[in-house]
Design a protein around this motif. Structure first.
Motif, PDB file in Angstrom:
ATOM      1  N   THR A   1       2.523  -4.422   9.916  1.00  0.00           N
ATOM      2  CA  THR A   1       2.807  -3.535   8.714  1.00  0.00           C
ATOM      3  C   THR A   1       4.165  -3.034   8.765  1.00  0.00           C
ATOM      4  O   THR A   1       4.543  -2.131   9.884  1.00  0.00           O
ATOM      5  N   TYR A   2       4.881  -3.023   8.000  1.00  0.00           N
ATOM      6  CA  TYR A   2       6.356  -2.591   7.888  1.00  0.00           C
ATOM      7  C   TYR A   2       6.400  -1.492   6.698  1.00  0.00           C
ATOM      8  O   TYR A   2       5.489  -1.039   6.141  1.00  0.00           O
ATOM      9  N   ARG A   3       7.674  -0.645   7.020  1.00  0.00           N
ATOM     10  CA  ARG A   3       7.578   0.327   5.839  1.00  0.00           C
ATOM     11  C   ARG A   3       8.988   0.018   4.962  1.00  0.00           C
ATOM     12  O   ARG A   3       9.969  -0.523   5.548  1.00  0.00           O
ATOM     13  N   VAL A   4       8.834   0.118   3.785  1.00  0.00           N
ATOM     14  CA  VAL A   4       9.822  -0.469   2.694  1.00  0.00           C
ATOM     15  C   VAL A   4      11.008   0.899   2.862  1.00  0.00           C
ATOM     16  O   VAL A   4      10.542   1.989   2.534  1.00  0.00           O
ATOM     17  N   VAL A   5      12.110   0.851   3.319  1.00  0.00           N
ATOM     18  CA  VAL A   5      13.043   1.871   3.380  1.00  0.00           C
ATOM     19  C   VAL A   5      13.631   1.947   1.914  1.00  0.00           C
ATOM     20  O   VAL A   5      13.970   2.889   1.280  1.00  0.00           O
TER      21      VAL A   5
ATOM     22  N   SER B   1      10.248   5.518  -2.155  1.00  0.00           N
ATOM     23  CA  SER B   1       9.187   6.005  -1.524  1.00  0.00           C
ATOM     24  C   SER B   1       7.755   6.136  -1.885  1.00  0.00           C
ATOM     25  O   SER B   1       6.787   6.380  -1.297  1.00  0.00           O
ATOM     26  N   LYS B   2       8.037   5.294  -3.260  1.00  0.00           N
ATOM     27  CA  LYS B   2       6.556   5.412  -3.911  1.00  0.00           C
ATOM     28  C   LYS B   2       6.488   4.055  -4.607  1.00  0.00           C
ATOM     29  O   LYS B   2       7.487   3.370  -4.872  1.00  0.00           O
ATOM     30  N   LEU B   3       5.171   3.474  -4.845  1.00  0.00           N
ATOM     31  CA  LEU B   3       5.274   1.928  -5.563  1.00  0.00           C
ATOM     32  C   LEU B   3       5.852   2.138  -7.003  1.00  0.00           C
ATOM     33  O   LEU B   3       6.277   1.134  -7.479  1.00  0.00           O
TER      34      LEU B   3
ATOM     35  N   THR C   1       0.673  -1.203   0.108  1.00  0.00           N
ATOM     36  CA  THR C   1      -0.118   0.033   0.123  1.00  0.00           C
ATOM     37  C   THR C   1       1.024   1.387  -0.006  1.00  0.00           C
ATOM     38  O   THR C   1       1.707   1.391   0.693  1.00  0.00           O
ATOM     39  N   GLU C   2       0.572   2.249  -0.923  1.00  0.00           N
ATOM     40  CA  GLU C   2       1.196   3.748  -0.947  1.00  0.00           C
ATOM     41  C   GLU C   2       0.929   4.381   0.114  1.00  0.00           C
ATOM     42  O   GLU C   2      -0.460   4.710   0.175  1.00  0.00           O
ATOM     43  N   ALA C   3       1.410   4.889   1.065  1.00  0.00           N
ATOM     44  CA  ALA C   3       1.061   5.949   2.124  1.00  0.00           C
ATOM     45  C   ALA C   3       1.812   7.233   1.976  1.00  0.00           C
ATOM     46  O   ALA C   3       2.740   7.265   1.240  1.00  0.00           O
TER      47      ALA C   3
END
Length: 503
Positions: free
Chosen positions: A432-436, A452-454, A383-385
């Motif tokens: 839920t993780y964040r992709v760095v 930072s974006k899909l 999911t892009e947040a």
């Protein structure tokens, strides 16, 4: 005897004239070459980018040592001029780790004047980047012409750059020894001249010029071989420069397409599978012969209706040109322009079938589709947040994690899950993780891009596909300092390499 002396005298005079002419040309060319310095980095790569009169004294290039104090890294570049505006061309790998903050990038001219620059755009596949001056460049920066005529085998050439960041305006000479070379790395793959003009670290991005001072290519790569002891041996006579016929096309795209190279899009997955063994007698030996296969169709593919019955079949030709592996498929598809027709041939001989589809344009929307297609098949949710890409590892995901010995091990069944207490029992729930960052991270080295974006993640997936793996650095929002490296085998098996191309 008199004729012999006359012949020798003319020969010596001719050699002196050529030497003088070459020196004049090279001294003129020096004023168009710059050192590129990166002052602020993000820790990982940010982006998955006529006759001239002498206007300066060439001795300025060597008057005093160039100071790169505070620079995190450096490379070379050169100035061109289009429509009255000057730009700097260099390699993407020279600048891709620079942040977008003001002052993070600068170039130094022949008289060591420092000019801030910004990245206009580029392309990692070709290892190409365009920089723009943020303040007016001085008159000492003269533009080098890009030669449109093709290089010739045996033609004398000169490489100019700043090797090791310590020896600016170093010139080496050699000849064009081969053309249209394809490289096997993740980036910088197509359209290379091979030359004997020696370059090394720090030369990257500098010009390869002909005897008239026109640019034939951008110095980009050097070659290594495995020595008898297993160590790498530098092959100083094998060097590669991105040829100007490719540079001109990329430059036009970058300057007219918001910094991006225009590409056709088919929404197809091509792949080849190789099973490897890792025993003492044949370490990493292939046990199968890979062939290119149409292995998948993305949901937004313009050819999904025409090609749905051909998934799993071997691709033998594209637009009538035979292909033997996925690398050759990529090479042909890279020559296409958006909107062109593409004829895919399956099988051989009388039973061969050809299907034609019309390509569309690769945009950030299609890159998002690639990211979802690649990773959701591995039981991951994306999911892009506003603060980046959120990722969840669903139950029974096929994920490997980098251990303390820098080797990837299969994660346990509960990886990415937390036990949530309920009145009846503990229930696993995905964290839920964040992709760095994404790219490749291993004991042999790393190549990571911040995502930072899909669409950025999709671009990295396309670059990594031929390696058979996509690695990601992910962080738990509750403990952001705890970054974990996960590997996603595109084949689903650790001893099978599935090299994929999404195009």
């Amino acid at each position: 005897m008199y004729r012999l002396f006359l012949f020798l005298a003319l020969l010596i005079l001719s050699a002196q004239t050529r030497a003088q002419s070459s020196s004049d040309v090279l001294e003129d060319a020096l004023s168009g070459v710059v050192t590129v310095a990166v002052y602020q980095t993000a820790g990982v790569s940010v982006r998955p980018l006529g006759v001239r009169g002498r206007t300066v004294n060439p001795e300025q290039a060597y008057a005093k040592a160039l100071s790169l104090a505070g620079a995190k890294s450096s490379g070379s570049g050169f100035v061109i001029e289009l429509n009255g505006q000057k730009y700097v061309l260099t390699n993407a790998h020279v600048v891709e780790s620079a942040t977008d903050a003001a002052g993070s990038l600068a170039v130094f001219s022949i008289n060591q004047q420092k000019y801030p620059v910004r990245v206009v755009g580029g392309d990692a596949l070709y290892d190409f980047a365009v920089l723009a001056f943020t303040t007016p460049p001085g008159p000492e920066l003269t533009a080098l012409p890009l030669r449109s005529a093709p290089a010739r085998i045996g033609e004398r050439v000169y490489a100019i750059g700043n090797p090791q960041g310590e020896y600016p305006y170093t010139v080496t000479d050699g000849i064009i020894s081969a053309k249209n070379r394809m490289r096997g790395g993740l980036t910088g793959k197509f359209g290379f001249l091979q030359t004997t003009a020696t370059v090394i670290w720090g030369n990257s991005g500098g010009p390869l010029v002909d005897e008239r001072g026109a640019v034939l290519g951008i110095n980009s790569q050097i070659a290594f071989a495995n020595g008898p002891s297993g160590s790498s041996v530098w092959l100083s006579q094998i060097n590669f420069a991105l040829e100007t016929s490719v540079v001109l096309r990329l430059l036009n795209d970058v300057l007219t397409n918001d910094g991006l190279v225009r590409r056709a899009y088919l929404g197809l997955e091509f792949s080849e599978t190789t099973r490897i063994s890792d025993d003492d007698e044949r370490p990493q030996a292939a046990t199968t012969q890979p062939v290119p296969v149409l292995s998948g169709i993305l949901p937004d593919s313009p050819g999904k209706d025409a090609l749905k019955g051909y998934v799993g079949q071997t691709v033998t030709a594209i637009n009538g040109e035979g292909v033997r592996n996925v690398q050759e498929v990529l090479g042909i598809l890279e020559t296409l322009r958006p909107g062109s027709m593409v004829a895919l041939t399956f099988g051989h001989g009388p039973s061969a079938t050809t299907v034609s589809v019309k390509s569309s344009t690769l945009t950030p929307v299609e890159l998002e589709s690639v990211a979802r297609y690649v990773l959701t098949s591995n039981r991951l949710s994306l999911t892009e947040a506003p603060d980046g890409i959120a990722i969840r590892f669903m139950q029974n995901n096929n994920t490997y994690e980098l251990d303390r010995e820098r080797r990837y091990q299969k994660t346990p069944a509960g990886f990415g899950q937390k036990q949530i207490a309920s009145p009846s029992a503990n229930t696993p729930r995905a964290v839920t993780y964040r992709v760095v960052a994404a790219g490749i991270q291993s004991e042999r080295g790393s190549k990571l891009w911040r995502v930072s974006k899909l669409s950025y993640l999709g671009a990295v997936c396309r670059l990594m596909g031929l390696s058979g793996v996509v690695d990601m650095a992910v962080a738990d929002p509750d403990n952001p300092d705890d970054v974990r490296f996960t590997r996603h085998m595109l084949s689903g098996e650790q001893d099978v390499i599935k090299a994929c191309l999404w195009y």
